[in-house]
Design a protein around this motif. Structure first.
Motif, mmCIF file in Angstrom:
data_model
loop_
_atom_site.group_PDB
_atom_site.id
_atom_site.type_symbol
_atom_site.label_atom_id
_atom_site.label_comp_id
_atom_site.label_asym_id
_atom_site.label_seq_id
_atom_site.Cartn_x
_atom_site.Cartn_y
_atom_site.Cartn_z
ATOM 1 N N UNK A 178 0.834 -1.207 0.000
ATOM 2 C CA UNK A 178 0.000 0.000 0.000
ATOM 3 C C UNK A 178 0.868 1.256 0.000
ATOM 4 N N UNK A 179 1.948 1.233 0.787
ATOM 5 C CA UNK A 179 2.870 2.370 0.814
ATOM 6 C C UNK A 179 3.568 2.527 -0.528
ATOM 7 N N UNK A 180 3.930 1.404 -1.148
ATOM 8 C CA UNK A 180 4.592 1.451 -2.454
ATOM 9 C C UNK A 180 3.658 2.030 -3.513
ATOM 10 N N UNK A 181 2.390 1.663 -3.475
ATOM 11 C CA UNK A 181 1.424 2.176 -4.451
ATOM 12 C C UNK A 181 1.246 3.693 -4.293
ATOM 13 N N UNK A 182 1.205 4.159 -3.050
ATOM 14 C CA UNK A 182 1.077 5.593 -2.803
ATOM 15 C C UNK A 182 2.327 6.322 -3.276
ATOM 16 N N UNK A 183 3.493 5.759 -2.993
ATOM 17 C CA UNK A 183 4.770 6.336 -3.450
ATOM 18 C C UNK A 183 4.817 6.405 -4.973
ATOM 19 N N UNK A 184 4.463 5.311 -5.630
ATOM 20 C CA UNK A 184 4.539 5.241 -7.088
ATOM 21 C C UNK A 184 3.602 6.249 -7.759
ATOM 22 N N UNK A 185 2.484 6.535 -7.122
ATOM 23 C CA UNK A 185 1.517 7.476 -7.698
ATOM 24 C C UNK A 185 2.105 8.876 -7.831
ATOM 25 N N UNK A 186 3.112 9.174 -7.034
ATOM 26 C CA UNK A 186 3.738 10.491 -7.088
ATOM 27 C C UNK A 186 4.989 10.555 -7.930
ATOM 28 N N UNK A 187 5.372 9.441 -8.562
ATOM 29 C CA UNK A 187 6.589 9.397 -9.363
ATOM 30 C C UNK A 187 6.293 9.745 -10.821
ATOM 31 N N UNK A 188 7.267 10.326 -11.489
ATOM 32 C CA UNK A 188 7.115 10.735 -12.885
ATOM 33 C C UNK A 188 7.787 9.763 -13.852
ATOM 34 N N UNK A 189 8.297 8.659 -13.329
ATOM 35 C CA UNK A 189 8.948 7.631 -14.153
ATOM 36 C C UNK A 189 8.383 6.278 -13.732
ATOM 37 N N UNK A 190 8.547 5.240 -14.574
ATOM 38 C CA UNK A 190 8.152 3.901 -14.128
ATOM 39 C C UNK A 190 8.849 3.552 -12.817
ATOM 40 N N UNK A 191 8.189 2.789 -11.975
ATOM 41 C CA UNK A 191 8.715 2.534 -10.636
ATOM 42 C C UNK A 191 8.541 1.060 -10.266
ATOM 43 N N UNK A 192 9.590 0.513 -9.683
ATOM 44 C CA UNK A 192 9.580 -0.873 -9.243
ATOM 45 C C UNK A 192 9.549 -0.931 -7.721
ATOM 46 N N UNK A 193 8.651 -1.738 -7.177
ATOM 47 C CA UNK A 193 8.706 -2.127 -5.762
ATOM 48 C C UNK A 193 9.313 -3.521 -5.725
ATOM 49 N N UNK A 194 10.393 -3.689 -4.955
ATOM 50 C CA UNK A 194 11.090 -4.983 -4.937
ATOM 51 C C UNK A 194 11.363 -5.416 -3.504
ATOM 52 N N UNK A 195 11.260 -6.713 -3.277
ATOM 53 C CA UNK A 195 11.596 -7.224 -1.949
ATOM 54 C C UNK A 195 13.070 -7.615 -1.901
ATOM 55 N N UNK A 196 13.496 -8.187 -0.771
ATOM 56 C CA UNK A 196 14.919 -8.456 -0.555
ATOM 57 C C UNK A 196 15.439 -9.654 -1.340
ATOM 58 N N UNK A 197 14.560 -10.365 -2.039
ATOM 59 C CA UNK A 197 14.971 -11.480 -2.892
ATOM 60 C C UNK A 197 14.954 -11.097 -4.377
ATOM 61 N N UNK A 198 14.939 -9.815 -4.628
ATOM 62 C CA UNK A 198 14.779 -9.308 -5.992
ATOM 63 C C UNK A 198 15.867 -8.298 -6.326
ATOM 64 N N UNK A 199 16.273 -8.283 -7.592
ATOM 65 C CA UNK A 199 17.206 -7.294 -8.102
ATOM 66 C C UNK A 199 16.764 -6.884 -9.499
ATOM 67 N N UNK A 200 17.275 -5.757 -9.960
ATOM 68 C CA UNK A 200 17.000 -5.274 -11.308
ATOM 69 C C UNK A 200 18.325 -5.174 -12.053
ATOM 70 N N UNK A 201 18.393 -5.875 -13.153
ATOM 71 C CA UNK A 201 19.600 -5.940 -13.975
ATOM 72 C C UNK A 201 19.432 -4.983 -15.160
ATOM 73 N N UNK A 202 20.434 -4.118 -15.370
ATOM 74 C CA UNK A 202 20.367 -3.154 -16.464
ATOM 75 C C UNK A 202 21.668 -3.210 -17.253
ATOM 76 N N UNK A 203 21.562 -3.541 -18.527
ATOM 77 C CA UNK A 203 22.718 -3.565 -19.427
ATOM 78 C C UNK A 203 22.347 -2.798 -20.688
ATOM 79 N N UNK A 204 23.095 -1.729 -20.958
ATOM 80 C CA UNK A 204 22.835 -0.899 -22.146
ATOM 81 C C UNK A 204 21.379 -0.462 -22.220
ATOM 82 N N UNK A 205 20.811 -0.123 -21.064
ATOM 83 C CA UNK A 205 19.443 0.369 -21.007
ATOM 84 C C UNK A 205 18.371 -0.700 -21.000
ATOM 85 N N UNK A 206 18.757 -1.945 -21.214
ATOM 86 C CA UNK A 206 17.774 -3.041 -21.202
ATOM 87 C C UNK A 206 17.573 -3.521 -19.770
ATOM 88 N N UNK A 207 16.342 -3.560 -19.332
ATOM 89 C CA UNK A 207 16.003 -3.854 -17.941
ATOM 90 C C UNK A 207 15.444 -5.263 -17.816
#
Length: 220
Positions: A178-207
């Motif tokens: 619920x807190x993440x959804x409220x936070x994301x509503x105020x962001x101007x870019x795509x937003x990820x909520x991730x738990x401690x078993x998750x990571x985001x890999x970015x290579x040459x802009x590919x996510x």
């Protein structure tokens, strides 16, 4: 530069395998520099014992203790007071930067003040962030995460990736969906909520999301 943006370090096989793939060689053959700077700006994690735990590989978040060929410490707050030829070649030669969590705006300030921000795009190293060490790569972090405040105010960060992150989803009492959804509503870019078993890999802009846990993308 390659980014592996984690919530809580390299703490499962999927994230570990992604790191090895990004390095292109075994961890045992790779040299690392750890950056504890963000910890000093956050009252929960530094300075003191937890900063030492991170640097020494004795924390609960696997990063420094993965079996690197060598590990050095790069303290961003010290860099403006020494000549660039004493630290820039070291950074250019390293295989991976291990960037601790703490306060994202404090880390952003010292990334800029030290000259690291200008250097990062030209590096061949893998950047591995944890919590604030990941969030700092976004264009901004959102008011929800503002703690240490820069002189000019605001929540702007480095903008080296085009999305924002809400770490520790479901892992802390106030980091709820619920807190993440409220936070994301105020962001101007795509937003990820991730738990401690998750990571985001970015290579040459590919996510790519690497996860053995829970996450959610909030699109615009």
């Amino acid at each position: 530069m390659k980014f592996l943006l984690t919530s809580a370090g390299v703490n499962n096989k999927s994230i570990h395998d992604a790191l090895v793939d990004m390095l292109g060689k075994p961890i045992a053959d790779s040299n690392a520099l750890c950056i504890p700077t963000a910890m000093y700006g956050h009252p929960w994690v530094g300075p003191g014992v937890k900063t030492w735990q991170f640097i020494s590989g004795n924390s609960d978040n696997p990063m420094v203790d993965l079996g690197w060929k060598s590990v050095g410490v790069l303290e961003l707050t010290a860099l403006p007071s020494i000549d660039e030829d004493r630290w820039v070649p070291l950074v250019r030669e390293t295989d991976v930067l291990l960037v601790a969590g703490g306060d994202a705006l404090y880390l952003c300030h010292w990334m800029r003040e030290s000259g690291m921000t200008d250097l990062l795009p030209s590096l061949h190293a893998v950047y591995v962030g944890m919590s604030a060490g990941s969030m700092v790569m976004a264009p901004n972090i959102g008011e929800y995460f503002v703690g240490w405040t820069p002189h000019n105010g605001g929540d702007e960060t480095l903008g080296l990736v085009d999305f924002a992150m809400f770490p520790h989803l479901g892992m802390l009492p106030y980091n709820t969906m619920a807190a993440a959804e409220k936070w994301a509503a105020g962001m101007q870019v795509p937003a990820y909520a991730i738990d401690d078993q998750t990571a985001i890999k970015v290579i040459d802009g590919e996510v790519e999301v690497v996860s053995e846990g829970n996450w959610k993308l909030f699109s615009l």
